[in-house]
Scaffold this active site. Structure first.
Site, PDB file in Angstrom:
ATOM      1  N   CYS A 198       0.848  -1.190   0.000  1.00 10.51           N
ATOM      2  CA  CYS A 198       0.000   0.000   0.000  1.00 10.51           C
ATOM      3  C   CYS A 198       0.883   1.238   0.000  1.00 10.51           C
ATOM      4  CB  CYS A 198      -0.892  -0.024   1.244  1.00 10.51           C
ATOM      5  SG  CYS A 198      -1.811   1.499   1.543  1.00 10.51           S
ATOM      6  N   ASP A 201     -19.473   9.902  -0.752  1.00 11.68           N
ATOM      7  CA  ASP A 201     -18.513  10.195   0.313  1.00 11.68           C
ATOM      8  C   ASP A 201     -17.171   9.548   0.005  1.00 11.68           C
ATOM      9  OD1 ASP A 201     -20.404  11.533   2.058  1.00 11.68           O
ATOM     10  OD2 ASP A 201     -21.236   9.547   2.506  1.00 11.68           O
ATOM     11  N   HIS A 250      -1.593  10.924 -11.395  1.00 11.50           N
ATOM     12  CA  HIS A 250      -3.030  11.090 -11.595  1.00 11.50           C
ATOM     13  C   HIS A 250      -3.595  12.263 -10.801  1.00 11.50           C
ATOM     14  CE1 HIS A 250      -2.200   8.082  -8.468  1.00 11.50           C
ATOM     15  NE2 HIS A 250      -3.285   8.519  -7.842  1.00 11.50           N
ATOM     16  N   GLY A 277       4.014   2.264 -11.982  1.00 15.64           N
ATOM     17  CA  GLY A 277       3.989   1.031 -12.747  1.00 15.64           C
ATOM     18  C   GLY A 277       3.858  -0.175 -11.839  1.00 15.64           C
ATOM     19  N   HIS A 279      -3.729   3.176  -2.922  1.00 10.93           N
ATOM     20  CA  HIS A 279      -3.655   4.058  -1.765  1.00 10.93           C
ATOM     21  C   HIS A 279      -5.012   4.698  -1.532  1.00 10.93           C
ATOM     22  CE1 HIS A 279      -1.924   7.091  -4.894  1.00 10.93           C
ATOM     23  NE2 HIS A 279      -3.221   7.295  -4.798  1.00 10.93           N
ATOM     24  N   HIS A 299      -7.703   4.820  -4.638  1.00 11.99           N
ATOM     25  CA  HIS A 299      -7.206   4.580  -5.991  1.00 11.99           C
ATOM     26  C   HIS A 299      -6.472   3.245  -6.078  1.00 11.99           C
ATOM     27  CE1 HIS A 299      -6.889   9.252  -6.211  1.00 11.99           C
ATOM     28  NE2 HIS A 299      -8.121   8.825  -6.475  1.00 11.99           N
ATOM     29  N   ASP A 322      -3.929   1.026  -8.526  1.00  8.92           N
ATOM     30  CA  ASP A 322      -2.982   1.225  -9.616  1.00  8.92           C
ATOM     31  C   ASP A 322      -3.410   0.352 -10.797  1.00  8.92           C
ATOM     32  OD1 ASP A 322      -0.900   1.539 -11.377  1.00  8.92           O
ATOM     33  OD2 ASP A 322       0.670   0.950  -9.964  1.00  8.92           O
ATOM     34  N   GLU A 356      -1.269  -2.707 -12.328  1.00  3.88           N
ATOM     35  CA  GLU A 356      -1.122  -4.026 -11.712  1.00  3.88           C
ATOM     36  C   GLU A 356      -2.096  -5.009 -12.359  1.00  3.88           C
ATOM     37  OE1 GLU A 356       1.249  -4.568  -9.715  1.00  3.88           O
ATOM     38  OE2 GLU A 356       1.778  -2.561  -9.038  1.00  3.88           O
ATOM     39  N   HIS A 366      -8.337  -3.569   2.709  1.00  2.00           N
ATOM     40  CA  HIS A 366      -7.237  -2.788   3.281  1.00  2.00           C
ATOM     41  C   HIS A 366      -7.484  -1.287   3.142  1.00  2.00           C
ATOM     42  CE1 HIS A 366      -2.967  -2.010   4.371  1.00  2.00           C
ATOM     43  NE2 HIS A 366      -3.150  -0.952   3.585  1.00  2.00           N
ATOM     44  N   GLU A 367      -7.770  -0.852   1.925  1.00  2.00           N
ATOM     45  CA  GLU A 367      -7.893   0.589   1.687  1.00  2.00           C
ATOM     46  C   GLU A 367      -9.146   1.177   2.347  1.00  2.00           C
ATOM     47  OE1 GLU A 367      -5.372   2.090   0.653  1.00  2.00           O
ATOM     48  OE2 GLU A 367      -4.272   0.364  -0.154  1.00  2.00           O
ATOM     49  N   HIS A 390      -8.208   2.365   5.651  1.00  2.57           N
ATOM     50  CA  HIS A 390      -7.653   3.729   5.632  1.00  2.57           C
ATOM     51  C   HIS A 390      -8.764   4.779   5.490  1.00  2.57           C
ATOM     52  CE1 HIS A 390      -3.589   2.420   5.744  1.00  2.57           C
ATOM     53  NE2 HIS A 390      -3.508   2.014   4.486  1.00  2.57           N
ATOM     54  N   HIS A 449      -1.539   1.478   9.333  1.00  7.47           N
ATOM     55  CA  HIS A 449      -0.993   0.146   9.120  1.00  7.47           C
ATOM     56  C   HIS A 449      -0.754  -0.564  10.443  1.00  7.47           C
ATOM     57  CE1 HIS A 449       0.513   1.265   4.854  1.00  7.47           C
ATOM     58  NE2 HIS A 449      -0.689   0.726   4.827  1.00  7.47           N
TER      59      HIS A 449
END
Length: 293
Positions: free
Chosen positions: A111, A190, A200, A208, A215, A225, A227, A230, A249-250, A253, A259
């Site tokens: 991440c 939201d 971006h 890449g 993240h 977002h 990537d 991937e 996971h995100e 956040h 973490h």
């Protein structure tokens, strides 16, 4: 910073339908050539190591990245302390040298959010003894429990149900405190979820495949977002990453969790390809503590 089964189970397909084969070397590849570096060494690549550790919260490194001199490629005491802090966070032997296990951990896809607010010399004594969850800088959290989410215009439709499931799992983990529903529009949501690549516009460009997977930004920002460079799939497929696992996971956040130092937690910062994970008691306890559930 996430169906049509014939597509989602093919590890060589990306969201835009292009081949996932990427010959670009890993942005973390420089680390392997530096294995064995220690305090007092001067070697090309140490500056990049400092930038890596600064990016993920272990080192205050404010020099101009366009300036290169011998001091920047010098392994000084501050770098040694930062590496020890990194090693403690990831339960490695705190040698302060760039040994094999440390290089292997640093080279893992991960991440893009920092592990820490900033490097502190006292981190060794401030670790949780039982729970390993952390909160984001400033302990941001939502002031309401009913949140909406939306997908960007280029978000692959076959991946949306996986993200829906991830939101459902966090809602269940909160004992019903949080409810998540799709918004009528992406702009009005939201929480805004999209696939992005390269620079971006949020100040945290992707580089890449093989480095940062995704993240997300803390409350009340709400951006998340993936990537797009991937290989994304549904489920455990070698050489690809599971959309739902990264969403879990995100979303953590997005809710204000940092973490975790517990490797089985969904909030552990790295993820190997071909792996799926779910929420752990550590993740749920972190959410409960943050929101007083």
């Amino acid at each position: 910073m996430l169906p049509v089964l014939s597509r989602v189970h093919d590890p060589h397909l990306r969201p835009n339908g292009l081949s996932g084969n990427n010959t670009k070397p890993s942005p973390f590849g420089f680390l392997k050539a530096m294995q064995g570096c220690r305090k007092g060494d001067t070697e090309k690549g140490i500056r990049d190591l400092k930038l890596y550790l600064a990016r993920f919260g272990y080192l205050n490194y404010q020099k101009n990245p366009n300036v290169t001199d011998l001091e920047e490629d010098h392994f000084d005491e501050e770098l040694e302390v930062a590496i020890k802090s990194y090693q403690v966070f990831y339960h490695l032997n705190a040698t302060g040298t760039l040994d094999g296990p440390t290089v292997s951990q640093m080279a893992m896809p991960r991440c893009g959010c920092p592990d820490k607010v900033t490097h502190k010399h006292t981190d060794h004594n401030s670790l949780h003894t039982v729970s390993h969850y952390q909160f984001l800088p400033g302990t941001p959290k939502w002031t309401r429990s009913q949140l909406t989410y939306g997908f960007g215009p280029s978000f692959p439709a076959q991946f949306m149900p996986a993200v829906d499931r991830a939101f459902g799992k966090w809602a269940t983990a909160s004992s019903g405190y949080f409810t998540f529903s799709r918004a009528g529009s992406y702009e009005g949501a939201d929480l805004k979820i999209s696939f992005e690549r390269g620079d971006h516009g949020d100040g945290y460009p992707f580089n890449g495949s093989g480095e940062v997977l995704a993240h997300a930004f803390p409350p009340p920002d709400g951006r998340f977002h993936y990537d797009a460079d991937e290989n994304w799939v549904i489920g455990a497929v070698q050489g690809a990453f599971d959309v739902e696992t990264l969403a879990l996971h995100e979303i953590g956040h997005l809710l204000g969790l940092g973490h975790s130092q517990f490797q089985d937690a969904i909030m552990w910062s790295t993820l190997a390809s071909g792996v799926t994970k779910g929420l752990s008691p550590d993740d749920i306890q972190g959410l409960d503590t943050l929101y007083g559930i």
